[in-house]
Design an enzyme around this catalytic site. Structure first.
Site, short mmCIF file in Angstrom:
data_model
loop_
_atom_site.label_atom_id
_atom_site.label_comp_id
_atom_site.label_asym_id
_atom_site.label_seq_id
_atom_site.Cartn_x
_atom_site.Cartn_y
_atom_site.Cartn_z
N GLU A 191 0.81 -1.22 0.00
CA GLU A 191 0.00 0.00 0.00
C GLU A 191 0.84 1.27 0.00
OE1 GLU A 191 -0.55 -2.59 1.96
OE2 GLU A 191 -2.65 -3.19 1.79
N PHE A 212 -11.29 -7.08 14.24
CA PHE A 212 -10.23 -7.57 13.36
C PHE A 212 -9.93 -6.56 12.26
CE2 PHE A 212 -9.01 -10.03 9.50
CZ PHE A 212 -7.76 -10.43 9.94
N LYS A 265 -17.40 -0.76 6.21
CA LYS A 265 -17.91 -1.82 5.34
C LYS A 265 -19.41 -1.73 5.12
CE LYS A 265 -18.01 -6.87 5.12
NZ LYS A 265 -17.64 -8.11 5.83
N MET A 300 24.26 8.88 1.43
CA MET A 300 24.25 10.19 2.07
C MET A 300 24.57 10.07 3.56
SD MET A 300 24.06 13.32 1.31
CE MET A 300 23.03 14.02 0.03
#
Lengths: 574, 164
Positions: free
Chosen positions: A47, A109, A159, A477
């Site tokens: 994601e 959950f 949902k 770096m």
């Protein structure tokens, strides 16, 4: 209509062509609707990459990027991408699923209070509790993300809201009492700015990401030419002013050009457009441009006087305000005196002298590939016309210094947050926006390992995106800082046990190449660009090369370390 | 120096968290806060008291104004405003002291809102100084409990404050 269908219809109303995401339990209803919808869904492998891809899409195209994740871990994985977009003012709309409303707050959950978690790193966010509010909320989300100072907006959808039914009615207008993005600057202030600029003897324009997001590059070039004022850009402003223009000073700040910072230090009037006086630009604030009066054009009032006291603040859209300013300057510049012209010529002569004194340069080698040379070759091979996406670190700074940017929206880089792992997924997003343009991800061997799973995404869609790994077997770096400031105590920066990236690419079904010799570099890059589909090029570069010039931490912009060169290869930006 | 901010905000969940978040993210304290719905049920009125350096305070005003759900911001720190808070104070009151306690409460126009067998509960309103003086005075008796609201404040001039 069910909530999930309303979601899809809203996206169609917003002309969304592509969304980047990852499915999961609570967004199954949406994914079922997407199965038949005329919207492309790109399955990212993480994601975080979905958010970066939406961000890269937005940066490259100027449209709003869209990504989606499921509830709980799907949502929390998006956070780095959201924070990246927030810091760089990139318009994305982030959709997350959530557990059904009756379970919210029960530690169900895969439940996470994602609105709460992301509150500090979004422009605005919504938890939709009723299906009747869904369409209006999505309309508002796109509006808020894209207008004013752009930014990420999150819409969290439980949902049951996605399953509930209501009439679909997409509102035509948005009514937010507390939200009034400004556009035109106050004319009295613009007049003051014009007067100050005309009276200036040593003006400098300091331009940033706001010029790009407002689409004001052409206006900026006009302003610079009218005023005969040199232009330096921030990291995020790269491309808003052509680097080959005679008035270009390149980038300023910590790793900007010495002459850009020196010009800033000597300027008497600075026109700051769409910038926020970031600490990586200003260095030690107390010693930043001591001789200058500042004119600051910004759409966000909270940026005015935040870090630097401004003499002429102008709140408005950068493009609009530059247009207003140019309108006045056209008249005034038409009747400038010979004395005025002579002053400008003197200023340019001074800057030319500075450009010669400490140009952008490096020691080239025939034995080992110098990262700067890699950037120059890439610029040559791509005719300086590619869309470049980077991670953060040495490779990012060398790309900013040595790739010759000529157009806005061709430089996609995580400036504010400095996010490793940004470049490759952002390049995927940009390639989705422009399937026919050359898109190149320049990444370090460190950052790439944070999102390299997206090779699967690139392979699946045969995206012609090219990944160039500037491989120095270090977190470069960090190593540079350890070398300079910690007596070469290289703690936890050794990446010599990284995978064979070319083989890794092959494992994903992608062409992988390894380049070790300078003589082979140009042809390898050309071959990679010419091949259809994704290609990964692992370029083994000089391991302990440093990025110069550099303002040391706590230093002022006139206190740059310029580096020592045995036989400098001077780089002319034209 | 303490500052008072008055905010007109959308009456929605999460708005207060956004406002409080601006303070907490910077390590700033909110000294007092009072929130309630206005005569328009879609709007809430917030009075917030804080104590910041002038520059930080000015920046915070701009950041508050930027929040999408904040309709209007008014800085009431300039003195041209009125502010009131309310305190409830439960004090032990034996038969021997009841008259004396009531007399002293009268000086502050505090009202008895509950008279128990051995205790009174007073209600007193006023500015912060008055409330604190009232509590200080009653410390010589046995204070059992104090509950105070934050300040609610309003600009005096009809042209200042929130123009809705």
């Amino acid at each position: 209509m069910k909530g999930a269908e309303i979601f899809v219809q809203c996206l169609l109303q917003e002309n969304v062509e592509v969304i980047f995401g990852h499915p999961g339990g609570v967004v199954l209803s949406i994914y079922d609707c997407l199965y038949d919808a005329p919207i492309r869904h790109i399955l990212m492998r993480h994601e975080q990459a979905a958010a970066h891809a939406a961000d890269g899409y937005a940066r490259a195209s100027g449209k709003v990027g869209v990504c989606i994740g499921t509830s709980g871990p799907g949502a929390t994985n998006l956070v780095t991408g959201i924070a990246t977009a927030q810091m760089d003012s990139i318009p994305i709309v982030v959709f997350t699923g959530n557990v059904p409303t009756h379970l919210i707050g029960s530690d169900a959950f895969q439940e996470a209070d994602i609105v709460g978690i992301t509150r500090p790193c979004t422009k605005h966010s919504y938890l939709v509790r009723r299906v009747e509010d869904l369409a209006r909320t999505i309309k508002e989300a796109f509006y808020v993300a894209a207008t004013g100072r752009p930014g990420p907006v999150l819409v969290d959808m439980p949902k049951d809201v996605l399953l509930a039914e209501t009439e679909f009615d997409y509102p035509k207008t948005v009514n937010l009492r507390g939200y009034h993005p400004p556009s035109e600057g106050d004319w009295a202030q613009v007049e003051k700015a014009a007067q100050l600029l005309m009276e200036a003897k040593r003006p400098v324009i300091y331009a940033g990401g706001g010029v790009i997001s407002s689409g004001g590059s052409a206006e900026l070039v006009e302003t610079a030419e009218l005023l005969q004022a040199p232009v330096t850009t921030t990291l995020l402003g790269m491309g808003c002013f052509p680097s080959a223009h005679r008035l270009s000073l390149g980038m300023l700040g910590m790793h900007g050009t010495w002459y850009a910072n020196t010009s800033m230090s000597h300027a008497d009037v600075i026109l700051a457009v769409g910038v926020r006086f970031d600490d990586r630009v200003t260095g030690r604030l107390a010693a930043f441009c001591p001789n200058a009066k500042f004119i600051h054009i910004d759409i966000d009032p909270s940026e005015i006087n935040k870090n630097v006291q401004v003499h002429v603040p102008i709140i408005g859209d950068a493009k609009t305000v530059l247009r207003q300013l140019n309108q006045l300057l056209v008249e005034q510049c038409a009747k400038t005196t010979e004395e005025w012209q002579a002053e400008r010529r003197a200023w340019h002569a001074q800057i030319d002298q500075w450009k010669e004194q400490y140009p952008l340069c490096y020691d080239d080698s025939d034995e080992v590939i110098k990262p700067q040379r890699l950037m120059e070759e890439l610029s040559n091979v791509t005719d300086s016309a590619a869309i470049i996406a980077t991670d953060v670190g040495q490779h990012q700074m060398w790309a900013a210094q040595y790739y010759r940017f000529t157009q806005p929206r061709t430089w996609l880089s995580s400036g504010g947050l400095g996010t490793m792992g940004f470049g490759f997924p952002a390049a995927i997003g940009a390639q989705m926006a422009y399937p026919d343009r050359q898109v190149v991800a320049i990444v370090g061997d460190g950052g790439f390992q944070m999102t390299m799973q997206e090779l699967a995404t690139a392979a699946e869609h045969r995206l012609p995106v090219k990944v160039i790994i500037m491989n120095n077997a270090f977190l470069g770096m960090v190593r540079q800082w350890q070398e300079i400031f910690f007596e070469r105590r290289y703690s936890a920066v050794d990446l010599s046990l990284s995978p064979d990236f070319a083989k890794l690419a092959e494992a994903f079904g992608i062409v992988g190449m390894t380049v070790t010799k300078p003589a082979a570099l140009a042809s390898a890059l050309r071959e990679a660009m010419d091949l259809p589909g994704p290609v990964l090029v692992d370029v083994r570069v000089a391991q302990e090369e440093n990025v110069y010039p550099m303002i040391p931490p706590g230093g002022a912009i006139h206190e740059m370390i310029v580096g020592e060169y045995k036989s400098p290869k001077v780089v002319h930006m034209s | 120096m303490s500052q008072t901010i008055s905010l007109l905000v959308e009456n929605k969940f999460g708005v207060l968290a956004r406002i409080a978040g601006l303070f907490s993210a910077r390590g700033y304290n909110i000294d007092s806060l009072s929130v309630a719905q206005t005569e328009d049920p879609t709007l809430s009125h917030i009075t917030l008291v804080t104590d910041l350096e002038p520059k930080a305070f000015q920046q915070l005003l701009k950041l508050l104004d930027k929040l999408v759900d904040v309709v209007s911001v008014a800085d009431l720190s300039n003195g041209h405003s009125v502010a009131r808070e309310l305190a409830l104070l439960k004090v032990k009151a034996d038969q021997a002291q009841r008259v004396e306690i009531l007399k002293e409460a009268e000086l502050f126009r505090a009202r008895v809102i509950h008279a128990g067998i051995d205790a009174y509960i007073f209600e007193v309103t006023g500015d912060t100084g008055k409330i604190e003086a009232f509590i200080r005075l009653f410390q010589k008796y046995e204070i059992q409990e104090v509950a105070r609201t934050g300040a609610v404040a309003m600009a005096r001039d009809s042209r200042q404050g929130h123009a809705i």
